[in-house]
Motif scaffolding. Structure first.
Motif, mmCIF file in Angstrom:
data_model
loop_
_atom_site.group_PDB
_atom_site.id
_atom_site.type_symbol
_atom_site.label_atom_id
_atom_site.label_comp_id
_atom_site.label_asym_id
_atom_site.label_seq_id
_atom_site.Cartn_x
_atom_site.Cartn_y
_atom_site.Cartn_z
ATOM 1 N N GLN A 124 39.503 37.737 39.971
ATOM 2 C CA GLN A 124 39.747 39.050 40.359
ATOM 3 C C GLN A 124 41.904 38.933 39.980
ATOM 4 O O GLN A 124 42.544 39.544 40.227
ATOM 5 C CB GLN A 124 39.541 39.451 41.936
ATOM 6 N N VAL A 221 36.044 44.861 35.202
ATOM 7 C CA VAL A 221 36.138 43.301 36.828
ATOM 8 C C VAL A 221 35.563 43.674 37.784
ATOM 9 O O VAL A 221 34.673 42.619 38.274
ATOM 10 C CB VAL A 221 38.002 44.621 37.121
ATOM 11 N N LEU A 225 32.435 40.458 38.741
ATOM 12 C CA LEU A 225 33.020 40.062 40.083
ATOM 13 C C LEU A 225 30.955 40.129 40.624
ATOM 14 O O LEU A 225 31.050 39.457 41.863
ATOM 15 C CB LEU A 225 33.968 41.093 41.067
#
Length: 288
Positions: A124, A221, A225
Motif C-alpha cells: 500500500q 490497489v 490488497l
C-alpha cells in the motif's frame, strides 16, 4: 480519442468554419505577419520559462492522451476478479505469468510486489507513493499547458498593436492601411483561437484522463490488497463495484462458467467438496 469525440470535434470544426465563411472570404483570415508574431512570441516565452526537455515531455503527454484510450473501470474489475480467482485456485505465485503479460504498468508493478511476498502495508505504501508522484507529474504538465495557453492572447494583442503602429505610420497610404488593419485584427484572432480552441482543451483533456487513471490505480490497489489478504472473489467483486457507476454494476463478473473457460478447469472439479464453487464463494483452499 473515442469515435464520438472525433465526430463531435469535426462537427464543431465544420460549424465554426461555416461561421467564418458566412462572414466573408476565407482569405481575409490568413495573415502571415500576425501568425508569426503570435506563435513566435508564445513559444519564445515557453522556451524562456521551461527547459526544452520538459516541453518535450509535455508534448509526448498530450500526444499519448489522445492516442491511447484508458481502460474502462469495469474491465479492471474483471481483471482483478480473474486474478483473485486464479490466486485462490493456483496460488499467488501463479500471478507471475500475469505480471509479464499485462499492459498496465501500474498493475504489473503491483503484481510484482504481490508475487515477491511483500506485506500489505508495504504494498500500500509503495503504490500510494507511485500514485502521488504520478498525479504530481500530470498536474505539472497540465500547469505548463495552461501557462502556454495564457501566453497566446497577450501576443495577439501585441500583434494588434504592431498593426496599429504600422497603420498610423502610413495613414496617407491606403495600401499600407489595408495591410496593417489585417495584421491588427487577425493577430488577436489567432491568439484567442490557439488558446481557447487548442491548448485549454488539451489541459482539460489531460486533467480528465489523470482523474480516470487515478481511479483505475485506486481500484488496482484495493484489488491487490484484497488478493493478498485472500478475500473471497465474490466479496472482492462487491467491493470493487463500488467504484463503478450504477449503470455499470449490472451483471455478475464472477461467473463459474467464465472462470472454468478462462482457467481451463474441468466441470468435475466444481462438484468436489471444497471445489471451485466453494473457493469462489469463500476464498478457502488453494491448489498448487
Amino acid at each position: 480519442m473515442s469515435d464520438k469525440n472525433i465526430f463531435g470535434f469535426l462537427l464543431c470544426l465544420l460549424i465554426t468554419a461555416a461561421g467564418f465563411y458566412i462572414a466573408g472570404n476565407y482569405g481575409m483570415y490568413f495573415n502571415l505577419s500576425g501568425f508569426l508574431i503570435v506563435m513566435g512570441g508564445t513559444f519564445g516565452c515557453a522556451l524562456i520559462s521551461y527547459r526544452v526537455e520538459r516541453l518535450a515531455v509535455v508534448y509526448k503527454v498530450i500526444v499519448e492522451s489522445y492516442r491511447h484510450k484508458t481502460k474502462e473501470p469495469r474491465v479492471i474489475v474483471e481483471i482483478l476478479i480473474d486474478l483473485a480467482v486464479k490466486s485462490h485456485i493456483r496460488g499467488i505465485l501463479s500471478l507471475q505469468e500475469d505480471e509479464d503479460e499485462t499492459t498496465l504498468l501500474f498493475l504489473r508493478g503491483a503484481l510484482g510486489l504481490l508475487v515477491d511476498g511483500r506485506q500489505a502495508n508495504e504494498i500500500q505504501d509503495i503504490l500510494n507513493s507511485e500514485m502521488y508522484f504520478f498525479k504530481l507529474r500530470r498536474d505539472d504538465s497540465e500547469r505548463i499547458i495552461r501557462t502556454i495557453a495564457n501566453y497566446f492572447p497577450p501576443f495577439g494583442l501585441i500583434g494588434s498593436i504592431v498593426g496599429l503602429v504600422a497603420l498610423m505610420s502610413g495613414i496617407n497610404d491606403p495600401v499600407v492601411i489595408l495591410a496593417s488593419v489585417s495584421i491588427a485584427l487577425t493577430a488577436t484572432l489567432y491568439g484567442l483561437i490557439f488558446s481557447n480552441f487548442f491548448f485549454l482543451p488539451f489541459a482539460a483533456n489531460l486533467a480528465e484522463r489523470t482523474s480516470q487513471e487515478l481511479l483505475l490505480q485506486r481500484m488496482i490497489v484495493e484489488g491487490v490488497l484484497a488478493i493478498q489478504s485472500e478475500m473471497s472473489p465474490r466479496l472482492l467483486e462487491i467491493k470493487l463495484k463500488s467504484f463503478l457507476t450504477r449503470s455499470s454494476r449490472a451483471g455478475q463478473v464472477v461467473s463459474l462458467a467464465r472462470i472454468q473457460q478462462k482457467f481451463k478447469i474441468k466441470a468435475e472439479e466444481e462438484a468436489k467438496p471444497g471445489g471451485l464453487q466453494q473457493k469462489v464463494q469463500n476464498g478457502t483452499g488453494k491448489e498448487g
